[in-house]
Enzyme design. Sequence first.
Site, PDB file in Angstrom:
ATOM      1  CE  LYS A 106      17.321  29.361  -4.002  1.00  0.00           C
ATOM      2  NZ  LYS A 106      18.453  28.784  -4.642  1.00  0.00           N
TER       3      LYS A 106
HETATM    4  N1  GLU Z   1      21.805  27.642  -3.357  1.00  0.00           N
HETATM    5  C1  GLU Z   1      22.494  27.043  -4.452  1.00  0.00           C
HETATM    6  C2  GLU Z   1      21.694  27.203  -5.725  1.00  0.00           C
HETATM    7  O1  GLU Z   1      20.743  27.910  -5.724  1.00  0.00           O
HETATM    8  C3  GLU Z   1      22.876  25.613  -4.159  1.00  0.00           C
HETATM    9  C4  GLU Z   1      21.737  24.682  -3.990  1.00  0.00           C
HETATM   10  C5  GLU Z   1      22.140  23.307  -3.487  1.00  0.00           C
HETATM   11  O2  GLU Z   1      23.319  23.030  -3.417  1.00  0.00           O
HETATM   12  O3  GLU Z   1      21.227  22.569  -3.183  1.00  0.00           O
HETATM   13  O4  GLU Z   1      21.999  26.669  -6.753  1.00  0.00           O
END
Ligand code: GLU
Length: 429
Positions: free
Chosen positions: A115
Amino acid sequence: MQVMESEEEISTKEFVFALADGQLEKAFQMTSIDDSLKTILKQPKNEIILHFPVKLSDGKTKLFKGYRVQHSNILGPFKGGIRFHENVYLNECKALAAWMTWKCALQNVPFGGGKGGVKFNPANYSIEDQEHITRRFTHALGNNIGPEWDIPAPDLGTNSQIMDWMMDTYSNMVPAHEKQAKKGAVTGKSIVCGGSQGREEATGRGIVHCVTQWANENHLPLANATVAIQGYGNVGSNAAQILHRMGTKLVATGDHTGYWRCPEGFNPFKLSEYIEDNGNLEGYPGGEKVSRDDFFATECDIFIPAALELQIGEHEAKLMNCKVVAEGADGPTNLEGEQILADKDITVIPDILANSGGVVVSYYEWLQNKRSEMWDLEDVRSRLELRMKYTYQQASEKAREMRINLRTACYIIALERLQAVYERRGIWP
Ligand code: GLU
């Protein structure tokens, strides 16, 4: 520009990591996970902090602060969103990256967890400036991302346009003959740039599949069921619209500008149109404006927190009057809040399950990019439905068998998958 966080900000965000750690510790107590694996999983593999300058359209140069935390890649490339928000901090990214590891392992998609984000409020910048910030951030990340290494996606404050710029910048940093093979370095792109049908609605749709399964188990007819949703961004609005088509009533909603209630039910499409024109819900003419406490106290069947983390603490949980909480946001419920909900017999469908539809369809997008395929919307939707319902079922059975809550059941399924791989591969050398 001031880029360091204040003491106060650091401690709140450390609390987010403490929440993720507390949840993990609870799961450890219920499993026989090897001690060395516990030590490995408690911290991320890599924490990247970048400072990069951007020349803005007013002619001034500003220094921005960006993060990418890579938690685990034992099951596949690091995977997870990029946030554009003024309150992005390292400890928050650490918690969010770990949640991605559990989310992907739980859903059995071959990805690890990551993240990141840039600390700024996009609403204060023009589209041109947002493009420059995105491109400079992607350039600063350099080889820290890539289709087989770490794959960003949309999150709070980012969307398919930002992902298109990230993908374009990344593919312009590789030799020309490799460009086509790099589309899968980012997911959540627009369809024309190699995105997948059904990606944008996927997180909201995934929540609805979980709620449907829960409602079947509990013999609650969804037609006429009442819903409250905190946050009306991509996740909240898609969940609201899909649930509306199933006959439910959205009786309360709100965003950072305030909360509204309407016992007859809001039209979720009108709310989206209003946000499209105004940027947020401020001044929404329908329903009745209520306090945050009144919003949480709204009597409803289904409560969906789809805003920020740490929204349901002791105070809010005591006020809440619903049957199920489906966590659209990551980490919306703290440990004390969760205990109070449990005492009140309110089920929590945890974030790593409820909001995992987004990363599941990101996986489908990545596969389509790898194979140069384009799947139809119906195909994506039916695969997502099968996977969400299957995983929900597994978690629900585990919870029943072990007499634990759904969150710990989800953690255990994820941890057992990681443990199985570590057992076979060992720790090198
Ligand atoms: N930001 C979304 C989550 O936290 C999607 C992550 C992604 O598709 O890699 O689940």
